[in-house]
Each structure stands twice: as C-alpha cells, then as structure tokens.
Write an enzyme that holds these catalytic residues in place. Sequence first.
Site, PDB file in Angstrom:
ATOM      1  N   LYS A  89       0.816  -1.226   0.000  1.00 37.81           N
ATOM      2  CA  LYS A  89       0.000   0.000   0.000  1.00 37.81           C
ATOM      3  C   LYS A  89       0.846   1.270   0.000  1.00 37.81           C
ATOM      4  O   LYS A  89       0.415   2.311  -0.480  1.00 37.81           O
ATOM      5  CB  LYS A  89      -0.933  -0.013   1.202  1.00 37.81           C
ATOM      6  N   GLU A 111      -9.661   6.512   3.445  1.00 37.38           N
ATOM      7  CA  GLU A 111     -10.488   5.508   4.107  1.00 37.38           C
ATOM      8  C   GLU A 111      -9.593   4.304   4.361  1.00 37.38           C
ATOM      9  O   GLU A 111      -8.595   4.113   3.670  1.00 37.38           O
ATOM     10  CB  GLU A 111     -11.659   5.106   3.211  1.00 37.38           C
ATOM     11  N   SER A 377       1.707  -9.813  -0.662  1.00 39.52           N
ATOM     12  CA  SER A 377       1.254  -8.418  -0.561  1.00 39.52           C
ATOM     13  C   SER A 377       1.585  -7.768   0.780  1.00 39.52           C
ATOM     14  O   SER A 377       1.759  -6.561   0.861  1.00 39.52           O
ATOM     15  CB  SER A 377      -0.246  -8.335  -0.830  1.00 39.52           C
TER      16      SER A 377
HETATM   17  C1  LIG Z   1      -5.104  -4.028   1.657  1.00 37.27           C
HETATM   18  C2  LIG Z   1      -4.424  -5.305   1.457  1.00 37.27           C
HETATM   19  C3  LIG Z   1      -4.822  -6.213   0.457  1.00 37.27           C
HETATM   20  C4  LIG Z   1      -6.040  -6.003  -0.388  1.00 37.27           C
HETATM   21  O1  LIG Z   1      -6.052  -4.841  -1.148  1.00 37.27           O
HETATM   22  P1  LIG Z   1      -5.820  -4.855  -2.711  1.00 37.27           P
HETATM   23  O2  LIG Z   1      -6.145  -3.480  -3.134  1.00 37.27           O
HETATM   24  O3  LIG Z   1      -6.718  -5.883  -3.291  1.00 37.27           O
HETATM   25  O4  LIG Z   1      -4.388  -5.193  -2.927  1.00 37.27           O
HETATM   26  C5  LIG Z   1      -4.084  -7.355   0.272  1.00 37.27           C
HETATM   27  N1  LIG Z   1      -3.020  -7.638   1.042  1.00 37.27           N
HETATM   28  C6  LIG Z   1      -2.606  -6.804   2.019  1.00 37.27           C
HETATM   29  C7  LIG Z   1      -1.421  -7.184   2.832  1.00 37.27           C
HETATM   30  C8  LIG Z   1      -3.288  -5.615   2.255  1.00 37.27           C
HETATM   31  O5  LIG Z   1      -2.868  -4.804   3.225  1.00 37.27           O
END
Ligand SMILES: *Cc1c(COP(=O)(O)O)cnc(C)c1O
Length: 393
Positions: A89, A111, A377
């Site tokens: 993010k 948000e 992620s």
């Molecule tokens: C916020 C988040 C997601 C989901 O958000 P996307 O916009 O679909 O990437 C996935 N993995 C992590 C670690 C997150 O913090």
Amino acid sequence: MKYGVNEHGYYGDFGGAYIPEMLYPNVEELRQQYTQILNDPGFKAEFEQLLRDYVGRPSPLYPAKRYSEKYGANIFFKREDLNHTGSHKINNAVGQILLARRLGKKRIIAETGAGQHGVATATVCALMGIECVVYMGEVDMERQAPNVSRMKMLGAKVVPATSGSKTLKDATNEAMRDWINNPVDTHYIIGSVVGPYPYPEMVAQFQSIISLETKKQLLEHTGNELPQYVMACVGGGSNAMGMFYHFLDNESVKLIAVEAAGQGVESGHSAATTFLGREGVLHGSRTILMQTDDGQVVEPYSISAGLDYPGIGPQHAHLYKVQRAKYVNITDDEALQAGLLCSQLEGIIPAIETAHALAYLEKMTFKMDDNVVICISGRGDKDLNTYIKYFNF
Ligand SMILES: *Cc1c(COP(=O)(O)O)cnc(C)c1O
C-alpha cells in the site's frame, strides 16, 4: 495497451466516474492533471527516489525453495511484505502524496479497512508534514486496534464511521462526504484500484512498479522475463493490478486473482465478488459487486479485513469478463492453513490476505519447469492475534 483504460475512463464495460455533481470539480481536476503530473520527469525522479530510499525498493523476488519442492514448480515470492509499513500500500501512498503536493493540497483524507492503507497514508503525511484524517469503520477500529494506535502515533486523526455495518464501505462513504465539503484544499487518497476514474488507473500505475521489477528480476533468475503464472489476492485489487500490469499484454502469462470466500461462497458470509456479484455501480465506478436483487450492496465477509470489500476494481471486472485473468476464491480456513504452511516452510509469516493467494497453490497442477510468481502483498504481524486464536498457540 489492449487491456488499458480508454479516453473516457473505461476498461471495456467498466469504470467511468459515477459521482454526485458536488464531487465533479475535484474529480475533474484530477482527471485533467494526473497524466501530465505522472509523466513529468521531476515527479518520476522524486517518486523513484522515495521508493528506493524510503520504501526500500526494489523488493526482492525470492525463489521459494521449499515451496518449489512441495508444489513441483519454480515458485517465486515477490516480497511486498518487506516494504516500509509492511505491504504494497505504501507504493500508492507515496505516489499520491507527491501528486497532492503538486496539486497544491494542504490536507489529506483516506479511508481504511484493515488499517494498512490508513497507516501508509498517515506515514507519508508525516513524511511530508501534511494534515491527515483517516476514516475507519468502528468495527474495523476494534478488529485492527494496533493500526489505529499506529496512525495516531504518526499524527493522523482517526474518525470512526458509525453508519451501516461500520466497516470499509461506510468509511469510504464518510471520506467522500468529507471531500465534497472540502473540495479546494483536500486530496482524497484512495487505497485500491477502485473509485471514480482516474483513481483506478492512477493507483494501478503507482502499483505497477511491482511487475516492472518482477520482469527484470525473473530475467536474472530464469533467463526469461515471462513466467507461466502470476498470482495475487484481490480485495479491491491493487496488489493484483500492480502484479499483473506489465504482464497484461503477454498473453502467454496466466493471471490468477484470488478472492476471499469467507466461510464459503454459499454460506452468506463471503467476499467472493466475481462468483457472487453482478454488474452495477459502487463507489463511483461501474464494476462487479455483491448486491441484492434490488441493487442493495451485500455485506461482505472475510476473516481478513483487507479482502472484505463488496466489489473489485473496474479493470479487474474487465479482465474477468474478457477472461484475461482467472478469478478464484479461497475460504478463511484454507487461507489460515496456508499462512501456517508459509511460516513453517519458508520462515515468512504472511498477511492473511496474502495467505489466500498462497492457498490456491493447493488447487493447481504444474509442469516441472513452470515459473510461478506470487505477490506476497503484506506481512502477518497485524494478523498475529487472528492466527493465535485459530491455531491456539
Ligand atoms: C489491503 C491489502 C490487500 C487487499 O487490497 P488490494 O487493493 O486488493 O491489494 C491485500 N493484502 C494486504 C497485505 C493488504 O494490506
């Protein structure tokens, strides 16, 4: 780009800017300026410098040896969990704060669901010395208390959203309301590839660094910049879009997007948007969303706060409809087990969101020399309590 946005802000049938008239000036200002700003050499240089020196990029592409043995393919982890603040993010937050500065904005709103985007936004606002207000559902504030404290420590104001289900979609509504009331001095940093055009495109471009790096890194590791498979979890879809972006036009690369099935797609407690959803308008764009017969948004559920969103970004809706990417889903139980496996096979505790992508490996069959990239992620620190409760550690 074949799967890219057209001049009207659409990906095939999806996208656009379905906004109240009072938001029109804000969104129009962005639409007119974002391309020029993002392509400005000075902007690019500053973005790249911060990604390198502050975020810690490039993130490694790690050949996961024991995963490769277990699943019979060459499995690579793209390590977004190693970024500053613990997930992908921050890539988008850095990009948008630089954009906001160039637009002369003095105040940032955002948000957040899991709190990860809120933390990333509060972080870059501290970095730039800009006022930050984060809207968060009251229920999410309880579920993700450590992230609330983090945001406060970083100097942000966290405002609870107390309407509806008191989760992400309600926080999004509150943020939109704030933006309508503060059109001149405030920039709204949306945390995923959702919202009215140009947000989905802007966020995808900021996150596309993930696949840009991956191609170079794969070339070094395997002698070929193209893998057979690319996989990522999908909430709104920003890590997946970043992971897919530079592979979209390489049709030989199979793209797999993993949604949260929650307690099961038929259980009534799910966030498997493409499986359960239909076309409609959500948060400013035409996309696929979970809705009742009369068009009311259905409350999503997933054990991971980052995936329980009732829609997906419009570009994902398009990739789904034209079948460029495959959309699948994984239950809470399957994801938690995959999180445990990754911890014990590779010494990496993944975010529960990420664990959904890892879990889908169980359902695939590979050829021996297949190269597979999974977007890790985020890291699992924020989810330790959930893991502890589930496994009784
Ligand atoms: C916020 C988040 C997601 C989901 O958000 P996307 O916009 O679909 O990437 C996935 N993995 C992590 C670690 C997150 O913090």
